[in-house]
Design a protein around this motif. Sequence first.
Motif, short mmCIF file in Angstrom:
data_model
loop_
_atom_site.label_atom_id
_atom_site.label_comp_id
_atom_site.label_asym_id
_atom_site.label_seq_id
_atom_site.Cartn_x
_atom_site.Cartn_y
_atom_site.Cartn_z
N ASP A 245 5.20 16.81 -31.37
CA ASP A 245 5.07 16.22 -32.71
C ASP A 245 3.78 16.66 -33.38
O ASP A 245 3.07 15.86 -33.98
CB ASP A 245 5.12 14.68 -32.64
CG ASP A 245 6.46 14.20 -32.15
OD1 ASP A 245 7.44 14.95 -32.27
OD2 ASP A 245 6.52 13.06 -31.65
N ALA A 271 -2.05 15.93 -36.63
CA ALA A 271 -2.12 14.94 -35.56
C ALA A 271 -1.25 15.44 -34.43
O ALA A 271 -0.40 16.31 -34.62
CB ALA A 271 -1.65 13.57 -36.04
N LYS A 273 0.64 14.31 -30.45
CA LYS A 273 0.86 13.50 -29.27
C LYS A 273 0.60 14.39 -28.06
O LYS A 273 1.28 15.40 -27.87
CB LYS A 273 2.29 12.96 -29.24
CG LYS A 273 2.57 11.91 -30.31
CD LYS A 273 3.97 11.34 -30.18
CE LYS A 273 4.22 10.24 -31.22
NZ LYS A 273 5.59 9.71 -31.13
N GLU A 306 -5.40 6.82 -29.63
CA GLU A 306 -4.45 5.83 -29.16
C GLU A 306 -3.88 6.25 -27.81
O GLU A 306 -3.35 7.35 -27.66
CB GLU A 306 -3.31 5.69 -30.18
CG GLU A 306 -2.27 4.64 -29.80
CD GLU A 306 -1.15 4.55 -30.80
OE1 GLU A 306 -0.11 3.96 -30.47
OE2 GLU A 306 -1.30 5.11 -31.93
N SER A 325 -1.26 10.18 -25.22
CA SER A 325 -2.15 9.76 -26.28
C SER A 325 -1.72 10.35 -27.61
O SER A 325 -0.96 11.32 -27.67
CB SER A 325 -3.59 10.19 -25.97
OG SER A 325 -3.70 11.61 -26.06
N THR A 326 -2.21 9.76 -28.68
CA THR A 326 -2.03 10.29 -30.03
C THR A 326 -3.41 10.48 -30.64
O THR A 326 -4.20 9.53 -30.70
CB THR A 326 -1.20 9.33 -30.90
OG1 THR A 326 0.07 9.13 -30.29
CG2 THR A 326 -1.00 9.92 -32.29
N GLN A 328 -5.69 12.08 -33.95
CA GLN A 328 -5.73 12.55 -35.32
C GLN A 328 -6.92 13.49 -35.47
O GLN A 328 -8.02 13.19 -35.04
CB GLN A 328 -5.89 11.36 -36.28
CG GLN A 328 -5.86 11.74 -37.76
CD GLN A 328 -4.44 11.95 -38.26
OE1 GLN A 328 -3.53 11.33 -37.76
NE2 GLN A 328 -4.28 12.81 -39.26
#
Length: 495
Positions: A245, A271, A273, A306, A325-326, A328
């Motif tokens: 993503d 961003a 993932k 995150e 994790s995500t 940005q």
Amino acid sequence: MSRYACIPASVALLCASVPALAASHVFLIQNSGWMEPFYTDPASPFKPLVAEIIMAATGPGDPMVLAAFNQSLPGAPSPRALLSLKVDPVPTRREVVKALAALEVAHKPGGTALADTDLNEAVGSAIGTALGGKPGLVWLVTNNRNSPNNDQATALRNRDFYQLIHRGDAISKALAFPLQMPVRGAQYRANGLMVYVFAVGAQGARELDALLLSGRLQRVITEPAARLKPLDRDTLRLVPRKVSDAPGVAFSMAPGGVLHADVDAGTRAPAAKIEWNLENTIYPYTIASATLAARSVLGGENRAIELASTQVSKLAPGKSAPLASTMQLPVTQLPGTWSLKAVTSAGSAYVLPGRIELQLSEQRLELSQDFRQRMATLFPGDPLPDIFTPPAQIKGSSAALPIEVRVHYGVGPLLAAIGAALALLGAAAWAMLAMARPRKAYVTVEDELRTMQARAGTVQPIYDKAGNKVAQLKTTLFGHQLIDLREGAQVRLGR
């Protein structure tokens, strides 16, 4: 003895006049009673191993001290210096081998009882006297026993040794190498040996890291290093496993452990993932439990990352656990396509350096079962040294992963900028030529046609037939005009 030697072997204290340069080394070799089989077994590899460790750890020009230690008593002080010199590999090897060959098990003064041991005394003398409190590396070769006669002060001295290593400010990094070495003497037998190295000061820690990175020591000691200190940083390693993503963003690991995030110039909200492998790098400790938090520090922006899970448990040394994790990326810090930074980076990449920080809180460490078993095999019947017990005050740790966000710009803006610059240069050149070239101007004065030569930027007077000034001719890049025209004068441009 070397011409660099500053003391005879009979002098008890370590040489204080050794130059305290980067990578100064002090080698402390235990020769108390429990070490008897290492010295008396005809097949003992002890002394050859010590010589190889010394030669692997030092480099040409390094100042070093070689000393034997047990426990200081009246008439038998300890440590006792054997050599003090600057390393010159070939002659130094000869002198080290000679000094070790003459070293024997020590006895207490005035009798046949074997000497006891004080590890804290030996290391303290090395730091305070041989290094003079300056940066360096202290090496300790021991069988991990403090006293052959079960001296009641042994436990107290062990606690002092623990405090010196874990809570003292002088030692910045400490490693231990448990080595298998079965030997049998006339009185005792042993299965193993322990080699410690203590880095004194920040510079000492850098020198130890450089030595380990060089691989020289690992050619002699093939066992992994057990970390004693620090236990509050660099306990984990993040390795990216999968990115999803993330249109316009690609992640990769570069040599040296730097994470690259390659971003297309047109990506407006980068961003990603990211699925990581979270690896325990704090051998020999298992991270029994800890709470995780992560953030990125990029371009002056501090952003929380995150995490899919904020807990880690039962993570053994050298093992890894998945972590999603995500993250940005800092859009506002990335140069626009037509910015000067983008134009100057065309065809390569604009690099924004930063780091990913991982914080562990409520951390609980335990010695791994594999390490406990290894210690029990090497030192049968001995209690596990307190030095391997993590200090109670260490409740957390941190790790950092360097990251470079690299934005790739096409050559279009650069070509456009070059074209515009060339156009401006052409216009400037045309203007200069036009300014320098005389231009004809036709002026009619009282029905008389006159031809005048004028350059751009000039003003010339115009006179009538009687010699009176009736106007001025102003010439520009765009033509001619009459100015200051006298009232009633018969003057016009053209025929």
